[in-house]
Write a protein that holds these residues in place. Sequence first.
Motif, PDB file in Angstrom:
ATOM      1  N   LEU A 238       0.833  -1.201   0.000  1.00 30.59           N
ATOM      2  CA  LEU A 238       0.000   0.000   0.000  1.00 30.59           C
ATOM      3  C   LEU A 238       0.869   1.253   0.000  1.00 30.59           C
ATOM      4  O   LEU A 238       0.557   2.239  -0.689  1.00 30.59           O
ATOM      5  N   LEU A 239       1.961   1.242   0.740  1.00 35.58           N
ATOM      6  CA  LEU A 239       2.856   2.396   0.780  1.00 35.58           C
ATOM      7  C   LEU A 239       3.560   2.616  -0.563  1.00 35.58           C
ATOM      8  O   LEU A 239       3.678   3.757  -1.030  1.00 35.58           O
ATOM      9  N   ILE A 240       4.040   1.527  -1.164  1.00 36.44           N
ATOM     10  CA  ILE A 240       4.694   1.654  -2.476  1.00 36.44           C
ATOM     11  C   ILE A 240       3.704   2.193  -3.503  1.00 36.44           C
ATOM     12  O   ILE A 240       4.043   3.053  -4.332  1.00 36.44           O
ATOM     13  N   THR A 241       2.474   1.700  -3.446  1.00 37.50           N
ATOM     14  CA  THR A 241       1.447   2.188  -4.360  1.00 37.50           C
ATOM     15  C   THR A 241       1.198   3.676  -4.153  1.00 37.50           C
ATOM     16  O   THR A 241       1.189   4.465  -5.118  1.00 37.50           O
ATOM     17  N   CYS A 242       1.013   4.080  -2.903  1.00 37.29           N
ATOM     18  CA  CYS A 242       0.755   5.497  -2.606  1.00 37.29           C
ATOM     19  C   CYS A 242       1.967   6.373  -2.948  1.00 37.29           C
ATOM     20  O   CYS A 242       1.807   7.509  -3.410  1.00 37.29           O
ATOM     21  N   MET A 243       3.171   5.840  -2.729  1.00 36.20           N
ATOM     22  CA  MET A 243       4.369   6.611  -3.021  1.00 36.20           C
ATOM     23  C   MET A 243       4.455   6.946  -4.512  1.00 36.20           C
ATOM     24  O   MET A 243       4.702   8.107  -4.888  1.00 36.20           O
ATOM     25  N   PHE A 244       4.215   5.963  -5.361  1.00 37.41           N
ATOM     26  CA  PHE A 244       4.312   6.238  -6.803  1.00 37.41           C
ATOM     27  C   PHE A 244       3.133   7.054  -7.315  1.00 37.41           C
ATOM     28  O   PHE A 244       3.285   7.821  -8.271  1.00 37.41           O
ATOM     29  N   LEU A 245       1.983   6.922  -6.681  1.00 37.53           N
ATOM     30  CA  LEU A 245       0.881   7.821  -7.031  1.00 37.53           C
ATOM     31  C   LEU A 245       1.242   9.252  -6.650  1.00 37.53           C
ATOM     32  O   LEU A 245       0.955  10.203  -7.394  1.00 37.53           O
ATOM     33  N   GLY A 246       1.882   9.393  -5.482  1.00 36.04           N
ATOM     34  CA  GLY A 246       2.352  10.718  -5.070  1.00 36.04           C
ATOM     35  C   GLY A 246       3.389  11.272  -6.021  1.00 36.04           C
ATOM     36  O   GLY A 246       3.358  12.464  -6.373  1.00 36.04           O
ATOM     37  N   PHE A 247       4.318  10.415  -6.449  1.00 41.47           N
ATOM     38  CA  PHE A 247       5.327  10.852  -7.425  1.00 41.47           C
ATOM     39  C   PHE A 247       4.664  11.323  -8.727  1.00 41.47           C
ATOM     40  O   PHE A 247       5.095  12.298  -9.351  1.00 41.47           O
ATOM     41  N   THR A 248       3.608  10.622  -9.139  1.00 43.85           N
ATOM     42  CA  THR A 248       2.913  10.997 -10.379  1.00 43.85           C
ATOM     43  C   THR A 248       2.277  12.373 -10.252  1.00 43.85           C
ATOM     44  O   THR A 248       2.372  13.212 -11.171  1.00 43.85           O
ATOM     45  N   ILE A 249       1.621  12.616  -9.116  1.00 38.94           N
ATOM     46  CA  ILE A 249       0.998  13.935  -8.898  1.00 38.94           C
ATOM     47  C   ILE A 249       2.053  15.027  -8.894  1.00 38.94           C
ATOM     48  O   ILE A 249       1.876  16.100  -9.489  1.00 38.94           O
ATOM     49  N   ILE A 250       3.182  14.773  -8.234  1.00 40.73           N
ATOM     50  CA  ILE A 250       4.269  15.766  -8.177  1.00 40.73           C
ATOM     51  C   ILE A 250       4.811  16.029  -9.575  1.00 40.73           C
ATOM     52  O   ILE A 250       5.072  17.188  -9.941  1.00 40.73           O
ATOM     53  N   LYS A 251       4.970  14.979 -10.374  1.00 41.52           N
ATOM     54  CA  LYS A 251       5.495  15.154 -11.738  1.00 41.52           C
ATOM     55  C   LYS A 251       4.539  15.988 -12.605  1.00 41.52           C
ATOM     56  O   LYS A 251       4.964  16.903 -13.326  1.00 41.52           O
TER      57      LYS A 251
END
Length: 773
Positions: A238-251
């Motif tokens: 769940l954390l890895i999923t949220c982390m990359f979703l967060g990275f996508t929003i930041i990008k």
Amino acid sequence: MKIVFKIAKNELRYLFYSPIAWFLLIVFLAQCAIFYCNPVFDLANIQEVSRKDQPGFMFNGSLTIGLFLKYGIIMSVMRNLYIFIPLLTMGLIGREFDNGSSRLLYSSPIRLRQIVLGKYIGIATYCLLLVSILGLFVVITLFNVQHADYGLMLAELLGFYLLVLAYTAIGLFVSSLSHNQIVAAILTFAVIFILSRIGTLWQRYDLVRDLTYFLSLQNRTNKMLTGLIVSRDVVYFLLITCMFLGFTIIKLRAEKEAKPWYIKAGRYLSVLAITLTIGYISSRPMLTGYLDTTATKMNTIPVKMQQLLKEFRDSTLEVTLYCNLLGKGLGQGMPESRNEVYLSTFWDPYLRFKSDIVFKYEYYYNTIYSAEDSVYLQGRTIHDVAKESADALDAPVSMFKKPEEMAAIVDLKPEDYRLVMELKYKGRKVFLRTYDDPGFWPDYDNMTATLKRLLNEKIPNIQYATGNLERDAWAKGERQYSLHATFKGVRASLPNIGFNTDTVNLETQNIDPATDLLVLADPKTALSPVVMNKLKDYIAQGRNMIITGEPGKQQILNPLLQQLGVEMMNGQLVQPSKDETPEKITPYVTEAGTFLYEGLVHTRNSLLKGDTFPSLMPGATALMPTGNSAFTITTLLETMPGRTWLRTGPLVADSTLPDFDANAGDLKQKNFATAISLSRKINNKEQRIIIASDADFASNYRIGMNFLTYLLPFYTYTTDGLFPVYMPEIPSVDKSFRIGATAAAIQKTIFVWVLPGALLLFGTVLLIRRKRK
């Protein structure tokens, strides 16, 4: 959330109008069908053929594990999953730029996080179809296999979907990095590969070991695939999923804003820091939850072991691992193996029930070879050898303590400087050993013995008599007893499973009052009056013994045995065979003999289906009651009816097979006893004595085939059953199919050809109609 779901619905609609999505769905179904149906057909065919000769035939192991793990639908799908997901996610963000809709999205009142979440929910919903395909085979298994382990299969589906969610989040982020779909797919492959291997990088350095190991995707689903759901693994995905979703929003936000690079980088680092912090906290043993979904609880330590760990209560149990650069077990003891092997694989089942164990590590170098050993050292000092070995590992030799430094901490010479753990509890210290066999790490018997020593519980003391050329408990010769009596390098040896062993010279020493069992193993010279008196006094006190003898030496032991109401008959048992020389006897363990140890009852009933245990005595005579015994006599081992007789004359073993000769005094009867037990109530306790008419069955050369069958039960019975502690396992019940080979063949045709073909036809029609519109 309405906007998010609208975006998800639109994304899902796009996928169903995409050829690549239909292609991957069909390929995934065909792959699952092949990996599932082939083993089902083969095993169902084996069962059908076997039941013609053996009605009621069942497989030895769990069919659920075999179909989903051993032979493989789940393992095969998981290995190939990284191929499917990048092809699905490569255009999630990029195609919005290709068709120009990104400008509309950016200029609309829709927030970036809504766009990202909507697209992610859409692709995650599509991936539920992959789970549904696997779920189809789970349902089929419930019909195919009697008492199928549904808990195991559901845990595997959870592990599969969590991995899919992580892969899709990675693919979504990579899609935002490159608008070229091919490049995005390749980059997704690369990121997944890096995250799968990052756990092996920099594991030697304490500062980054836990960080890189936490980020690693490698083996994260292993426990769930075996039916054990661990909270830290679920939180990780769940954390890895949220982390990359967060990275996508930041990008995506960075493309709309003109911010300095360090602010953009700071956002990524903040998300990474939050992920690592939550992951570290959630992975602490005291905050980790476990759920064993298997029917047999195969991932859970036995109940007796759990109870033993509870006896430590809140007191600290400290474990120090000593790893020798020049010793055995180096690979398993180095820092690189600490998280994945030492802690996660070996200690994790115990941490589940005692989470406050403290782990320490010591690295050193030393050797059992002396300075005069020219073969090993070859003129070099031990420091030179250590430097060369460290260089070969690309490790600084400074991380390993020198011999004199280590000697000031602990003496490891009795352990031969191999990989060993020292457990400390309330001032007591006990070594927990590793072994040169495929298992390597201690098993439940070794762990139980060590923990009971730490708790200062009763440990049986065994003494081996010497002084009359008995079998030597310390010698390594093939006829001696060291392998099971004193050798620490074998996991099943008596010191490693809960016994203290030593020797006593009956000619010059008295028997220690603390001795629980005295072993008199094949004396070769007459017992002197001094020795006989000591033995008589020992027996009169109601203490336990094991006595073994050999044909041709009856006159040495019979004076002692006759006072117990037993004697070794003159002559030697003969069992002619085309495969072995005639002096080798194969007696069987009687039903009464199985009750010496609880584990033998289980083995007889569950594995042998009530049949007899095979055994071997390479040279034995018969034991016979004399009729005046104060003991209850029970036969433990006896020969098979009609196969054996007693030869009273000389036996030539390496010539033609001997014939029975009644005129020469040969004796035939239904059975001959080769091992018996004597028991009686005395001094408010039960006295137990075991007598065997062969001593070679316990020798270093023969021990492998006889130890678990009856030698270990002999020791257990005569030490009041304290060790080893029997820890029964819940047996598998999913051992047979409900279907035969014909039904399995029909299933194979349907799942491998018909269903994929129908799906192909349906998808083709849908895409053609869509194109026309």
